[in-house]
Design an enzyme around this catalytic site. Structure first.
Site, PDB file in Angstrom:
ATOM      1  N   HIS A 122       0.817  -1.178   0.054  1.00  0.00           N
ATOM      2  CA  HIS A 122      -0.035  -0.081   0.082  1.00  0.00           C
ATOM      3  C   HIS A 122       0.706   1.209   0.154  1.00  0.00           C
ATOM      4  CE1 HIS A 122      -2.931   3.007   1.647  1.00  0.00           C
ATOM      5  NE2 HIS A 122      -3.790   2.212   1.413  1.00  0.00           N
ATOM      6  N   ASP A 199       2.990  -4.365   8.059  1.00  0.00           N
ATOM      7  CA  ASP A 199       1.771  -3.580   7.700  1.00  0.00           C
ATOM      8  C   ASP A 199       0.608  -4.385   7.947  1.00  0.00           C
ATOM      9  OD1 ASP A 199      -0.244  -2.519   6.749  1.00  0.00           O
ATOM     10  OD2 ASP A 199       0.613  -1.736   5.121  1.00  0.00           O
ATOM     11  N   GLN A 202      -4.558  -5.206   7.146  1.00  0.00           N
ATOM     12  CA  GLN A 202      -5.503  -6.240   6.557  1.00  0.00           C
ATOM     13  C   GLN A 202      -5.434  -7.766   7.062  1.00  0.00           C
ATOM     14  OE1 GLN A 202      -7.710  -5.327   4.497  1.00  0.00           O
ATOM     15  NE2 GLN A 202      -7.161  -3.274   3.758  1.00  0.00           N
ATOM     16  N   LYS A 225     -10.442  -0.574  10.556  1.00  0.00           N
ATOM     17  CA  LYS A 225     -10.652  -1.839   9.620  1.00  0.00           C
ATOM     18  C   LYS A 225     -11.071  -2.937  10.618  1.00  0.00           C
ATOM     19  CE  LYS A 225      -7.492  -0.191   6.122  1.00  0.00           C
ATOM     20  NZ  LYS A 225      -8.074   0.256   5.092  1.00  0.00           N
ATOM     21  N   CYS A 365      -4.593   2.220  -3.957  1.00  0.00           N
ATOM     22  CA  CYS A 365      -3.465   2.891  -3.242  1.00  0.00           C
ATOM     23  C   CYS A 365      -2.485   1.886  -3.139  1.00  0.00           C
ATOM     24  CB  CYS A 365      -3.751   3.085  -1.606  1.00  0.00           C
ATOM     25  SG  CYS A 365      -5.051   4.452  -1.460  1.00  0.00           S
TER      26      CYS A 365
HETATM   27  N1  7TS Z   1      -1.748  -0.615   4.660  1.00  0.00           N
HETATM   28  C1  7TS Z   1      -2.682  -1.496   3.893  1.00  0.00           C
HETATM   29  C2  7TS Z   1      -2.251  -2.984   3.540  1.00  0.00           C
HETATM   30  C3  7TS Z   1      -3.997  -0.946   3.676  1.00  0.00           C
HETATM   31  O1  7TS Z   1      -4.910  -1.880   3.133  1.00  0.00           O
HETATM   32  C4  7TS Z   1      -4.250   0.330   4.061  1.00  0.00           C
HETATM   33  C5  7TS Z   1      -5.641   0.923   3.961  1.00  0.00           C
HETATM   34  C6  7TS Z   1      -3.278   1.158   4.852  1.00  0.00           C
HETATM   35  C7  7TS Z   1      -2.165   0.487   5.016  1.00  0.00           C
HETATM   36  C8  7TS Z   1      -3.728   2.438   5.255  1.00  0.00           C
HETATM   37  O2  7TS Z   1      -4.314   2.378   6.435  1.00  0.00           O
HETATM   38  P1  7TS Z   1      -4.767   3.692   7.160  1.00  0.00           P
HETATM   39  O3  7TS Z   1      -6.060   3.308   7.940  1.00  0.00           O
HETATM   40  O4  7TS Z   1      -3.784   4.291   7.630  1.00  0.00           O
HETATM   41  O5  7TS Z   1      -5.629   4.369   5.935  1.00  0.00           O
HETATM   42  N2  7TS Z   1      -6.335   0.391   2.755  1.00  0.00           N
HETATM   43  C9  7TS Z   1      -7.496   0.932   2.054  1.00  0.00           C
HETATM   44  C10 7TS Z   1      -7.996   0.151   1.025  1.00  0.00           C
HETATM   45  O6  7TS Z   1      -7.472  -0.677   0.524  1.00  0.00           O
HETATM   46  N3  7TS Z   1      -9.048   0.874   0.615  1.00  0.00           N
HETATM   47  O7  7TS Z   1      -8.875   2.165   1.335  1.00  0.00           O
HETATM   48  C11 7TS Z   1      -8.129   1.987   2.350  1.00  0.00           C
END
Ligand code: 7TS
Length: 411
Positions: A122, A199, A202, A225, A365
């Site tokens: 990401h 990370d 997910q 999430k 992303c």
């Molecule tokens: N890393 C991964 C693997 C992710 O899927 C996401 C967000 C992030 C980092 C960032 O997370 P945040 O909470 O700091 O924004 N992924 C997604 C997505 O797949 N669609 O919208 C956000």
């Protein structure tokens, strides 16, 4: 036995119509919905306990502090950290990874060092390392993978070497749904004197995470999430590393003594948490963890794998539809990216929305991944434990209808 269809009742938002159809929410990789228990915890806190933490001696301040620190202990247990001082509250995964780039990276990465990530990361796990590499004259290197998204571990043994300072990899890909071999990568990192950063955005919502068993040095994830509110997340780090790191934000809450020209910091974890934290968010994340723990992370994982076993073959059997990532159920989590021949993924997502089915379309992303796979974009359906086989059926029939529509439209 957990009755998953009853759990659905806990999520009020799911019971609405979108474009005159009952909502089928399949955008859980972007953010999940919140159960009543989490919404109640937020409301209860603001109606009964709201005060600032760590400063007041009055009763409400004491209660808020006990609840905030109680939430930290819940996170500790959830990821099996050794102690709650290793749990730092952040805004989310992105903040955690940026902190690491600034705090760990600026102190311990030198010119000529290498930072290893993969093509499936990401943007949150790419850009902070690009920036660090720029600041330090370090080199960013990528692990490649095969068509199904499995990291090439033979190549990894060459790419991760004694120049490597950091290996930072997603536990689960937000596009391909593949689970990465963190243990093996951590071993390679450690054998070469590098730290292993995971990370976990997910994975933490969908499977039991044990940071000690993974043997990672840092693990970042987001509350929103995993049934928690937005604006709260966690960065886990091993104590000896966190001890050596400097905070990257300064101000109230994180200090011990402030003199005219210098200051000292509080001990872990507070030295990293400058300013009034997201108290309500942390408490509500604690409520989300209580909820997930009561259902059981193993049960959630099993339930989702059963859903994948149901829906993946159905997707694969649609003529003209390509599913990306692992092609077998065992290796594919509930994140399913696909394209339908002749239909742009944005049009596909719009057509599905007309049928009440919410999926995401775009680069997710992960632009380097799209480039690597030579795709402009994909559509993505991502499942959670409150989704059902009926939801999967609605996705499939909406896809069939869309396919027919575009086929006929083209004639
Ligand atoms: N890393 C991964 C693997 C992710 O899927 C996401 C967000 C992030 C980092 C960032 O997370 P945040 O909470 O700091 O924004 N992924 C997604 C997505 O797949 N669609 O919208 C956000």
């Amino acid at each position: 036995m957990i009755n998953f269809s009853e759990l659905r009742e806990d999520f009020p938002i799911l019971f609405q119509e979108v474009n005159d159809e009952p909502l089928v929410y399949l955008d859980n990789a972007a953010t999940t919905q919140k159960p009543k228990q989490v919404l109640d915890a937020l409301r209860y806190y603001y109606e009964n306990d709201n005060a600032n933490v760590h400063r007041g001696v009055h009763t409400l301040a004491e209660r808020a502090t006990v609840k905030y620190e109680g939430a930290r202990e819940k996170v500790r247990a959830f990821i099996n950290a050794n102690e709650s001082a290793e749990v730092l509250f952040t805004r989310g995964t992105t903040t955690g990874l940026n902190w690491l780039s600034r705090s760990y990276g600026d102190a311990f990465v030198n010119e000529g060092d290498e930072i290893v990530i993969s093509f499936m990361e990401h943007h949150s796990n790419i850009i902070p390392w690009q920036q660090l590499a720029d600041r330090k004259g370090a080199k960013l290197r990528y692990l490649s993978m095969n068509q199904e998204g499995f990291i090439d571990m033979e190549e990894a043994k060459q790419v991760i070497n004694d120049k490597t300072a950091i290996v930072s990899i997603a536990h689960v890909s937000n596009v391909l749904g593949v689970v990465n071999p963190i243990n093996e990568l951590a071993k390679l990192a450690h054998d070469n004197g590098a730290v292993m950063i995971v990370d976990g955005a997910q994975s933490s919502p969908h499977m039991k995470v044990d940071v000690q068993a993974l043997d990672c040095d840092f693990f970042a994830f987001s509350g929103h999430k995993m049934c928690g509110p937005t604006g709260i997340g966690v960065l886990y780090g091993k104590r000896p590393l966190l001890e050596q790191m400097e905070p990257i934000e300064f101000g109230g809450e994180m200090i011990d003594f402030v003199n005219l020209y210098d200051s000292t910091w509080k001990e872990l974890p507070w030295k990293f948490e400058a300013g009034t934290p997201n108290i309500a968010g942390a408490i509500a994340l604690g409520a989300a963890i209580d909820y997930l723990t009561a259902v059981g992370m193993e049960n959630i994982h099993q339930y989702e794998q059963n859903l994948v076993a149901y829906v993946l073959p159905k997707l694969q059997s649609i003529d003209g539809l390509t599913v990306y990532g692992p092609q077998d159920v065992e290796n594919h989590t509930g994140v399913l990216s696909f394209n339908l021949e002749g239909v742009h993924p944005h049009d596909l997502a719009t057509a599905l929305d007309m049928e009440g089915v919410a999926v995401r379309a775009g680069h997710h992303c992960a632009q380097p991944l799209m480039k690597y796979l030579d795709l402009p974009a994909t559509a993505r359906a991502s499942f959670y434990f409150y989704n059902t086989k009926a939801d999967a059926d609605r996705l499939i029939s909406a896809l069939e209808a869309t396919k027919e529509f575009f086929k006929n439209g083209a004639i």
